[in-house]
Structures are given as C-alpha cells and as structure tokens.
Design a protein around this motif. Sequence first.
Motif, PDB file in Angstrom:
ATOM      1  N   LEU A  37     -11.868 -13.570   1.969  1.00 59.36           N
ATOM      2  CA  LEU A  37     -13.130 -12.959   2.408  1.00 59.36           C
ATOM      3  C   LEU A  37     -13.392 -11.681   1.613  1.00 59.36           C
ATOM      4  O   LEU A  37     -12.453 -10.993   1.225  1.00 59.36           O
ATOM      5  CB  LEU A  37     -13.055 -12.585   3.895  1.00 59.36           C
ATOM      6  CG  LEU A  37     -12.924 -13.726   4.899  1.00 59.36           C
ATOM      7  CD1 LEU A  37     -12.831 -13.162   6.316  1.00 59.36           C
ATOM      8  CD2 LEU A  37     -14.137 -14.661   4.793  1.00 59.36           C
ATOM      9  N   THR A  38     -14.680 -11.394   1.387  1.00 60.36           N
ATOM     10  CA  THR A  38     -15.034 -10.136   0.724  1.00 60.36           C
ATOM     11  C   THR A  38     -14.696  -8.963   1.650  1.00 60.36           C
ATOM     12  O   THR A  38     -14.346  -9.167   2.827  1.00 60.36           O
ATOM     13  CB  THR A  38     -16.553 -10.060   0.452  1.00 60.36           C
ATOM     14  OG1 THR A  38     -17.204 -10.105   1.726  1.00 60.36           O
ATOM     15  CG2 THR A  38     -17.037 -11.186  -0.440  1.00 60.36           C
ATOM     16  N   VAL A  39     -14.843  -7.761   1.125  1.00 64.79           N
ATOM     17  CA  VAL A  39     -14.636  -6.554   1.942  1.00 64.79           C
ATOM     18  C   VAL A  39     -15.519  -6.624   3.188  1.00 64.79           C
ATOM     19  O   VAL A  39     -15.052  -6.448   4.325  1.00 64.79           O
ATOM     20  CB  VAL A  39     -14.958  -5.291   1.098  1.00 64.79           C
ATOM     21  CG1 VAL A  39     -15.064  -4.051   1.970  1.00 64.79           C
ATOM     22  CG2 VAL A  39     -13.891  -5.109   0.011  1.00 64.79           C
ATOM     23  N   ASN A  75     -14.311  -9.267   5.606  1.00 66.18           N
ATOM     24  CA  ASN A  75     -13.129  -8.833   6.337  1.00 66.18           C
ATOM     25  C   ASN A  75     -13.501  -7.926   7.497  1.00 66.18           C
ATOM     26  O   ASN A  75     -12.982  -8.071   8.604  1.00 66.18           O
ATOM     27  CB  ASN A  75     -12.177  -8.082   5.405  1.00 66.18           C
ATOM     28  CG  ASN A  75     -11.087  -8.962   4.848  1.00 66.18           C
ATOM     29  OD1 ASN A  75     -10.119  -9.278   5.529  1.00 66.18           O
ATOM     30  ND2 ASN A  75     -11.271  -9.409   3.604  1.00 66.18           N
ATOM     31  N   ILE A  76     -14.396  -6.990   7.231  1.00 62.23           N
ATOM     32  CA  ILE A  76     -14.724  -5.998   8.264  1.00 62.23           C
ATOM     33  C   ILE A  76     -15.543  -6.653   9.381  1.00 62.23           C
ATOM     34  O   ILE A  76     -15.376  -6.335  10.560  1.00 62.23           O
ATOM     35  CB  ILE A  76     -15.467  -4.785   7.646  1.00 62.23           C
ATOM     36  CG1 ILE A  76     -14.553  -4.113   6.615  1.00 62.23           C
ATOM     37  CG2 ILE A  76     -15.873  -3.790   8.724  1.00 62.23           C
ATOM     38  CD1 ILE A  76     -15.229  -3.040   5.787  1.00 62.23           C
ATOM     39  N   ALA A  84      -8.519  -2.369   5.710  1.00 65.31           N
ATOM     40  CA  ALA A  84      -7.756  -2.665   6.926  1.00 65.31           C
ATOM     41  C   ALA A  84      -8.110  -1.673   8.038  1.00 65.31           C
ATOM     42  O   ALA A  84      -8.274  -2.050   9.205  1.00 65.31           O
ATOM     43  CB  ALA A  84      -6.261  -2.616   6.626  1.00 65.31           C
ATOM     44  N   LEU A  85      -8.255  -0.409   7.663  1.00 68.51           N
ATOM     45  CA  LEU A  85      -8.614   0.623   8.649  1.00 68.51           C
ATOM     46  C   LEU A  85     -10.028   0.387   9.182  1.00 68.51           C
ATOM     47  O   LEU A  85     -10.272   0.468  10.393  1.00 68.51           O
ATOM     48  CB  LEU A  85      -8.494   1.993   7.966  1.00 68.51           C
ATOM     49  CG  LEU A  85      -8.725   3.217   8.811  1.00 68.51           C
ATOM     50  CD1 LEU A  85      -7.715   3.290   9.956  1.00 68.51           C
ATOM     51  CD2 LEU A  85      -8.585   4.485   7.948  1.00 68.51           C
ATOM     52  N   ALA A  86     -10.960   0.056   8.276  1.00 74.69           N
ATOM     53  CA  ALA A  86     -12.342  -0.207   8.683  1.00 74.69           C
ATOM     54  C   ALA A  86     -12.387  -1.389   9.651  1.00 74.69           C
ATOM     55  O   ALA A  86     -13.088  -1.354  10.668  1.00 74.69           O
ATOM     56  CB  ALA A  86     -13.201  -0.504   7.454  1.00 74.69           C
TER      57      ALA A  86
END
Length: 368
Positions: A91-93, A96-97, A144-146
């Motif tokens: 998945l793109t950024v 993912n978010i 990961a934090l987002a």
Amino acid sequence: MSVNISIKDLVKKYGDTTVIPELSLEIKKGEFFTLLGPSGCGKTTLLRMLAGFNSIEGGTIHFNDRVINQVEPGKRNIGMVFQSYAIFPHLTVKGNIAFGLENRKLSKAEIASKVDEILKVVQIEQYKDRMPKNLSGGQQQRVALARAIVIRPDVLLMDEPLSNLDAKLRVDMRNAIKDIQREVGITTVYVTHDQEEAMAVSDRIAVMKSGIIQHLGTPQEIYQRPANVFVATFIGRTNIINGCLTKEDGHYHLHFGVEYVEELTNVQLPASEKQTTLDVKISVRPEEFIITEDNTGIKATIVHSVFLGQNTHYFVDLESGQRIEITQESKTTHILEPGQIVFLKVKRDKINVYDATGELNYTRGGQL
Ligand SMILES: Nc1ncnc2c1ncn2[C@@H]1O[C@H](COP(=O)(O)OP(=O)(O)OP(=O)(O)O)[C@@H](O)[C@H]1O
Ligand SMILES: [Mg+2]
C-alpha cells in the motif's frame, strides 16, 4: 479522547515463572510515560498486557473507570508503533494511513481529510503517493506513527520505535515524536532501554528491574536523586565509592577515606537508625567531581584523558586502586597528563549517599 491508565497489583506469569510481580502504576491522561530498564526486565510484557496481547495472571488494568482485562485488543482503541515499522509494503503511504479508518465506516471524504491532516502533523505530505520501499527508515517510522494516531486512539503504545534508526535520525525522530504527542495529547506509554532517549521525551519515567519499578519520577528527579544504586548506575554514568557517614550533634559528615570530609545538610536517616557511624555507598557522577589545585581532597592519579571538545574525560585511579571517571569542562591551556597526581573534591549538593546495601538513598532535596 485520551484516558487515565490505572494499573493495580498486576501479575504476569509465563508458566511457573513470574515476570511481573504485583505492579501498581497510575499513568495520567495525556502523559508521555516511559518504561525504562535493561533487557528482559518486562517492558514489552507490560506493554503487551496494556494492548491485550498478553494474558493477565492477577490484578487489574483500568482505562478511566473501565476495567479492560477482558476487553479484546481490537476494542481497546489503542494505537501501536513497534521497532519494526510493520507497514504494509503493497500500500502507498496514504493507503497505509487510511487502512485503520476504512474499517470504521467513514465516508471517503472524511477518510481523505483525516489522512491529509495526519500527513501534515508527521510531515510526510510530499511522500503520500509513494510505496514504503522508496522511503527511508525515518520516513517509514513516521508512516507507522501516522497510522497509529489517525484513528484517534485513547492510548498510544510504542515499543522501541527508534532502535532501527541511525544515531542522528533517532535524535530527530525522538524530537518529532515528542512534538507530535504534545500536539495530539494522547496518553502515551513508550518503551526504551536508551536512558537519554527516555529523558528527552518523557513527562515521567518508571525505571524497572526484574518486573519491579525501582523509581518512578520526572527525568530530573531520576537523574539527580536516584532511588537506589541500581537506578543511579542505570541512568547516566556514575562512580560508586565506599565511604562512611557520621552524625554528631545533628551534623552529618561524609568521609571519603581519612583525608577528605564534607559536611552534608541534605541527609535524612530513617528514625529507626540509631548508629552514629554508618558505612555508605557514595554516588558521584563524572561531572560532580572538582579537580583542585590545592593539596586537599581525595588523592588520585591521572591514568588517561579523552578530549571531547566541550568536555575532557579523565580516567583516574584512587589510592584504594578504584578507577573512576571524571568529566571537566575543557580548558584552552592544558590537559592533565597520565601519572600526574591530583586532588578531588565533590559538588556536595549533587552527590547521592546510599546505605551499605545501595537500596536506600539518604540524600534529600535539590539544594543545600
Ligand atoms: N512468551 C514468553 N514465554 C516465556 N517467557 C517470556 C515470554 N516473553 C517474554 N518472556 C520472558 O519475560 C521476561 C521479560 O521479557 P520482555 O520481553 O518483557 O523484556 P523487555 O524488558 O522488553 O526486554 P528487551 O529490552 O530485551 O526488549 C524475560 O525474562 C523473557 O525471557
Ligand atoms: Mg522488549
């Protein structure tokens, strides 16, 4: 919404082995709280109990007024960030978010707006359409934090999130994590075995050993008045010197061997302590020594020195044979030579004095 976490008499066993015996702890709403301790002391175990991935063999965990012992992990409204970024490679950024939001029956427009908002907070907007493999470690950890905070969790749990990053990036990322946590205000439990990182990010720290909290306090309290010798040596560097403490007419004198005595006014002995002469362990951090020009103090011999720019680090042998470490602000003139005899004094308001077992700190307060 963020919550208070109240942990009462919590027990963790693996088979017959007790890893956490009756641990109690209050973590305040919105607090950045760190579990710090050596490898194997139970940090991850405790974090996994908060997340619901570990069974609980005794005691309770409350999020506000609600006991969560039996609540499934997916229903605890928790965000988690681990050492390995664990983001989805396919998945793109943005993908993912958005992932955690897509299960929550939000409209496409709502999801897009929340993702955009978090991308700004963690400062990775320009990478939103990239695949994870084309990001640096620090950028992946921001994703990961987002992903953990976009769901607006009640609690954010982080287990050594920076340990795969290089030294410079670790410092940048820990500052970023602290800023982001402050901005979003989520109750955060952070695990690390890096004491400098813990001091940099935390409101309060629990220093653990063998599943037991040794000291709970602010970074300043833990560094300046460590509860016992274990905490003093685990947080920062220190020298432990055997000495003796005498009490006469209400005055306390600290003896380093026979040649050097300091009067201390910030010592408090337990009321039950009737002896007037006590063997003690004295904790003196490298920066709490003063190398004197006159011939009084603790006699010592310079072994070698390391010039570190602002400070010079000296390794010094006492007459007892004990080797100690001293840091002094570097002078422009000279560095003390190996073999040179020096005399040492201590900054008496800063040092800590412990009983002979190293378990009890006799020193109190900040200033003399
Ligand atoms: N699934 C398990 N079964 C049995 N023992 C376990 C299990 N998981 C952890 N332990 C033991 O529990 C203790 C605490 O482990 P834990 O992983 O919580 O330590 P930690 O403080 O996170 O250490 P590190 O800094 O190395 O990550 C260790 O002695 C470990 O061997
Ligand atoms: Mg661990």
